[in-house]
Design an enzyme around this catalytic site. Structure first.
Site, PDB file in Angstrom:
ATOM      1  CB  CYS A   9      34.169  30.430  45.068  1.00 33.09           C
ATOM      2  SG  CYS A   9      34.368  32.144  45.517  1.00 33.09           S
ATOM      3  NE  ARG A  28      40.334  29.329  42.072  1.00 34.57           N
ATOM      4  CZ  ARG A  28      39.582  29.321  40.888  1.00 34.57           C
ATOM      5  NH1 ARG A  28      39.927  28.708  39.913  1.00 34.57           N
ATOM      6  NH2 ARG A  28      38.677  30.069  40.358  1.00 34.57           N
ATOM      7  CD1 TRP A  51      39.009  35.695  48.029  1.00 34.70           C
ATOM      8  CD2 TRP A  51      37.627  36.749  45.992  1.00 34.70           C
ATOM      9  NE1 TRP A  51      39.781  37.464  47.705  1.00 34.70           N
ATOM     10  CE2 TRP A  51      38.699  37.456  46.346  1.00 34.70           C
ATOM     11  CE3 TRP A  51      36.941  37.243  45.368  1.00 34.70           C
ATOM     12  CZ2 TRP A  51      38.953  39.060  46.280  1.00 34.70           C
ATOM     13  CZ3 TRP A  51      36.907  38.428  45.242  1.00 34.70           C
ATOM     14  CH2 TRP A  51      37.540  39.553  45.887  1.00 34.70           C
ATOM     15  CG  ASN A  58      34.168  30.418  41.276  1.00 38.18           C
ATOM     16  OD1 ASN A  58      34.142  32.112  41.413  1.00 38.18           O
ATOM     17  ND2 ASN A  58      34.821  30.550  39.630  1.00 38.18           N
ATOM     18  N   GLY A  59      31.101  32.367  41.290  1.00 38.62           N
ATOM     19  CA  GLY A  59      30.350  33.610  40.563  1.00 38.62           C
ATOM     20  C   GLY A  59      29.224  34.592  41.265  1.00 38.62           C
ATOM     21  CD  GLU A  65      53.682  44.134  38.357  1.00 42.19           C
ATOM     22  OE1 GLU A  65      52.877  44.419  38.022  1.00 42.19           O
ATOM     23  OE2 GLU A  65      54.233  42.627  38.786  1.00 42.19           O
ATOM     24  CE  LYS A 120      53.800  41.357  41.393  1.00 40.69           C
ATOM     25  NZ  LYS A 120      52.791  41.801  40.428  1.00 40.69           N
ATOM     26  CD  GLU A 164      50.087  42.471  44.189  1.00 37.74           C
ATOM     27  OE1 GLU A 164      48.846  41.436  43.520  1.00 37.74           O
ATOM     28  OE2 GLU A 164      50.676  41.739  43.155  1.00 37.74           O
ATOM     29  CG  HIS A 180      52.840  68.623  35.537  1.00 30.98           C
ATOM     30  ND1 HIS A 180      52.731  69.164  34.871  1.00 30.98           N
ATOM     31  CD2 HIS A 180      53.931  68.278  35.080  1.00 30.98           C
ATOM     32  CE1 HIS A 180      53.499  69.636  34.487  1.00 30.98           C
ATOM     33  NE2 HIS A 180      54.473  68.890  34.329  1.00 30.98           N
ATOM     34  CE  LYS A 224      48.644  33.656  40.136  1.00 27.40           C
ATOM     35  NZ  LYS A 224      49.758  34.561  39.730  1.00 27.40           N
TER      36      LYS A 224
HETATM   37  C1  AGP Z   1      48.878  40.726  40.039  1.00 26.93           C
HETATM   38  O1  AGP Z   1      49.698  40.853  40.882  1.00 26.93           O
HETATM   39  C2  AGP Z   1      47.767  40.539  40.426  1.00 26.93           C
HETATM   40  N1  AGP Z   1      47.533  39.202  41.263  1.00 26.93           N
HETATM   41  C3  AGP Z   1      46.976  41.155  39.761  1.00 26.93           C
HETATM   42  O2  AGP Z   1      46.694  42.515  38.890  1.00 26.93           O
HETATM   43  C4  AGP Z   1      46.651  40.395  38.687  1.00 26.93           C
HETATM   44  O3  AGP Z   1      47.946  40.506  37.352  1.00 26.93           O
HETATM   45  C5  AGP Z   1      45.746  40.615  37.282  1.00 26.93           C
HETATM   46  O4  AGP Z   1      44.958  40.302  38.052  1.00 26.93           O
HETATM   47  C6  AGP Z   1      45.386  39.669  35.974  1.00 26.93           C
HETATM   48  O5  AGP Z   1      45.342  38.719  36.084  1.00 26.93           O
HETATM   49  P1  AGP Z   1      45.558  37.507  34.592  1.00 26.93           P
HETATM   50  O6  AGP Z   1      46.940  37.788  34.206  1.00 26.93           O
HETATM   51  O7  AGP Z   1      45.383  36.483  35.031  1.00 26.93           O
HETATM   52  O8  AGP Z   1      44.531  38.183  33.897  1.00 26.93           O
END
Ligand code: AGP
Length: 598
Positions: free
Chosen positions: A2, A26, A73, A97-98, A470, A474, A477, A493, A593
């Site tokens: 949020c 965000r 959110w 927000n929270g 990673e 990517k 997500e 394994h 974000k």
């Molecule tokens: C990365 O592509 C994601 N959006 C997510 O995993 C992000 O890296 C993670 O939430 C950590 O965010 P930060 O680096 O702002 O702490």
């Protein structure tokens, strides 16, 4: 997450709507505003994107000098207008927000007191509590603090009260909040990115410090004690970031990496890292989430290989629940692009309670994680808007690489010539990266073919295992294709049971000391008829017969910088797969974000 914003200024709705636009990155599913207009609070909300809210406002224009806004959110309650913020009760409207963890008990208590609720959110209990105490003739500040004292959980609140004096209040606990004094108004927001040009000075309140904003002043008034506020210059860029000619912020940020790494490789910040005494360190622990955690994994290899320092890495949400041993002379590094990730912030606070020396590696210098750490190193990536982190990741790696070289120098673990070679590799890095980006159309072909599958395995070895992880993150997500990554040696394994014609395997195989080992893993894949995709140099291609859209050629790359270079094709693969599938690249479903809730 949020986003909240509030303004006390002429036509306050304008900076609030602009701020909500700045907060869109965000991730959100609904939005709304409350404004004090003609001596009453008017609340307008809309499901979906901000344009829907603006549409509603265009048919019923309202104006006023005191306004709060919110992008939601969803955590508790579906994404719809009823659950959208602000939530209002009588002459009190609140944006939050929270997460209020004890909201059900509070809601039952309020219902017994005769309150009626519209939404299924946790946040709605807050205006009802404040209103309840105002009805008992408490002053506005007292009613707010009495209500807050009953909340358990995390919150950053904007509170609008229509009363004898029209005031905007702000208060936080664990969630981020920034206050700003402008030339023509007073503002509050979840992060400085939301503040407009009239926000030269900023202040970051402490937990449960009540801030009162009105046309004449901004006061810190916890427990009715007025405290002077010391504003600092707003270092966060307030200009609106645009996509330029790119189709998405993510695409723009992928291609920005060359210039960013050029700047980092020549702009000699090494003196910046010499403030850390690596010489006497017994251990480094690196804690992070998501993409930042994979940067930590690569950094572990560099610190151990080049500086002979023992490194432990951990996922922030796991760290503090496993009773970690914090040693004397231990440096705990917290990696976070946003600097607001709740899991990482909580882990930082745990490490500090165990007397660890703490260092924040962040992209937002005034963020909570930066402010609460002993040291802060900036990654200089500039605002990263795409939810999927790209340029922040390679800038994190760049800074870690320089830190590892600084540590190697202080501990005299490498010969001068070895250090010089590693530094020279770093200077070459952006130019090799540029060559790969120039061949992005080759990756479009691979992405087109790969996006036909529902599941994909990513394999890497050594320093490239975190890059496989990673790459899988990517892809999943933003394209929603299920992808998971393994160290290639692990295939036999268990995961090898998954291999058949419907389970493609993508292997990151640039030439390095483990290439021969990787080759036998690739043969294991081929022997099970699984579709094979390789990102590697031509030495591999000679051994395996692949179509053009199954092989992406890499140039020969110095081993020390392999992880930073190998992630670029991964980023392009995710971008083009998501585009092929028509997904929203910058704001993927369900994601935010900055994850400011645990
Ligand atoms: C990365 O592509 C994601 N959006 C997510 O995993 C992000 O890296 C993670 O939430 C950590 O965010 P930060 O680096 O702002 O702490």
């Amino acid at each position: 997450m949020c986003g909240i914003i509030g303004a006390v200024t002429k036509s306050a709705i304008e900076p609030v709507l602009e701020g909500l636009g700045r907060l869109e990155y965000r991730g959100y599913d609904s939005s709304g505003i409350s404004i004090l207009s003609n001596n009453e609070i008017q609340t307008i909300k809309a499901e979906g994107k901000l344009s829907k809210l603006k549409q509603r406002l265009s048919v019923q224009p309202i104006d006023g000098d005191c306004c709060i806004g919110h992008t939601r959110w969803a955590t508790h309650g579906r994404a719809n207008v009823t659950n959208a913020h602000p939530h209002q009760c009588g002459q009190v409207s609140v944006v939050h927000n929270g997460i209020i963890e004890n909201y059900l008990n509070l809601k039952q208590q309020l219902i017994q007191w005769g309150h009626h609720f519209n939404s299924s959110t946790d946040s709605e209990v807050i205006p009802h509590l404040i209103n309840h105490y105002l009805a008992q003739k408490m002053r506005q500040e007292e009613a707010i603090e009495k209500a807050i004292s009953q909340l358990k959980g995390s919150y950053a609140l904007g509170i609008l009260i229509n009363g004898a004096s029209n005031n905007l209040y702000a208060i936080k606990q664990d969630s981020p909040l920034v206050i700003s004094q402008g030339n023509s108004g007073a503002y509050m927001a979840s992060d400085a990115m939301a503040l407009g040009a009239d926000s030269g000075k900023v202040y970051y309140p402490k937990d449960n410090e009540l801030i009162k904003l009105n046309a004449n002043e901004i006061k810190s008034c916890s427990r009715s004690i007025n405290k002077k506020i010391h504003f600092i210059n707003n270092k966060q860029c307030t200009k609106i970031v645009s996509k330029g000619d790119h189709s998405s912020f993510m695409e723009k940020e992928i291609f920005e990496q060359v210039d960013l790494l050029k700047r980092l490789s020549v702009n000699n910040h090494t003196s910046e890292y010499s403030i850390i005494n690596f010489k006497d360190l017994n251990k480094i622990t690196i804690i992070a989430c998501g993409t930042s955690y994979y940067a930590a994994s690569v950094a572990k290899s560099w610190f151990e290989k080049y500086a002979n320092i023992s490194v432990e890495i951990d996922i922030a949400s796991e760290y503090r629940y496993r009773s970690p041993i914090v040693m004397d002379n231990e440096l705990a590094i917290f990696v976070s692009q946003s600097g607001e990730t709740a899991d990482t912030l909580a882990a930082l606070r745990y490490a500090k309670s165990k007397k660890a020396q703490t260092l924040a590696l962040v992209n937002v210098v005034n963020s909570s994680i930066a402010r609460e750490s002993n040291f802060t190193f900036e990654i200089y990536a500039g605002p990263e808007i795409g939810v999927a982190s790209t340029k922040a990741f390679t800038c994190q790696l760049a800074i870690f690489y320089k830190m590892a070289l600084e540590a190697a120098k202080q501990r005299s673990f490498l010969k001068e010539t070895e250090l010089a070679d590693l530094s020279n590799n770093f200077v070459q890095l952006p130019y090799i990266m540029e060559k790969i980006l120039q061949r992005c159309s080759a990756m479009k072909k691979m992405a087109k073919k790969l996006s036909n599958y529902k599941n994909i395995l990513f394999l890497g070895r050594g320093m490239l295992t975190p890059i496989a992880q990673e790459g899988a993150l990517k892809l999943k997500e933003i394209s929603y294709i299920h992808a998971e990554a393994y160290a290639a040696g692990e295939l036999k394994h268990g995961p090898i049971a998954l291999l058949d014609e419907q389970m493609p395997v993508l292997v990151i195989a640039p030439k390095n000391t483990l290439t021969d080992k990787l080759l036998s893993n690739i043969k294991e894949v081929q022997a099970r008829n699984a579709p094979l995709f390789i990102i590697g140099d031509k030495s591999i291609k000679e051994h395996i017969n692949l179509q053009d859209d199954e092989f992406f050629e890499l140039p020969l790359i110095p081993e020390s910088i392999l992880p930073v270079i190998s992630v670029i094709p991964m980023q392009l693969l995710a971008l083009y797969s998501a585009q092929t599938l028509g997904k929203n690249v910058d704001q993927p479903r369900n994601l935010a974000k900055s994850v400011t809730v645990e």
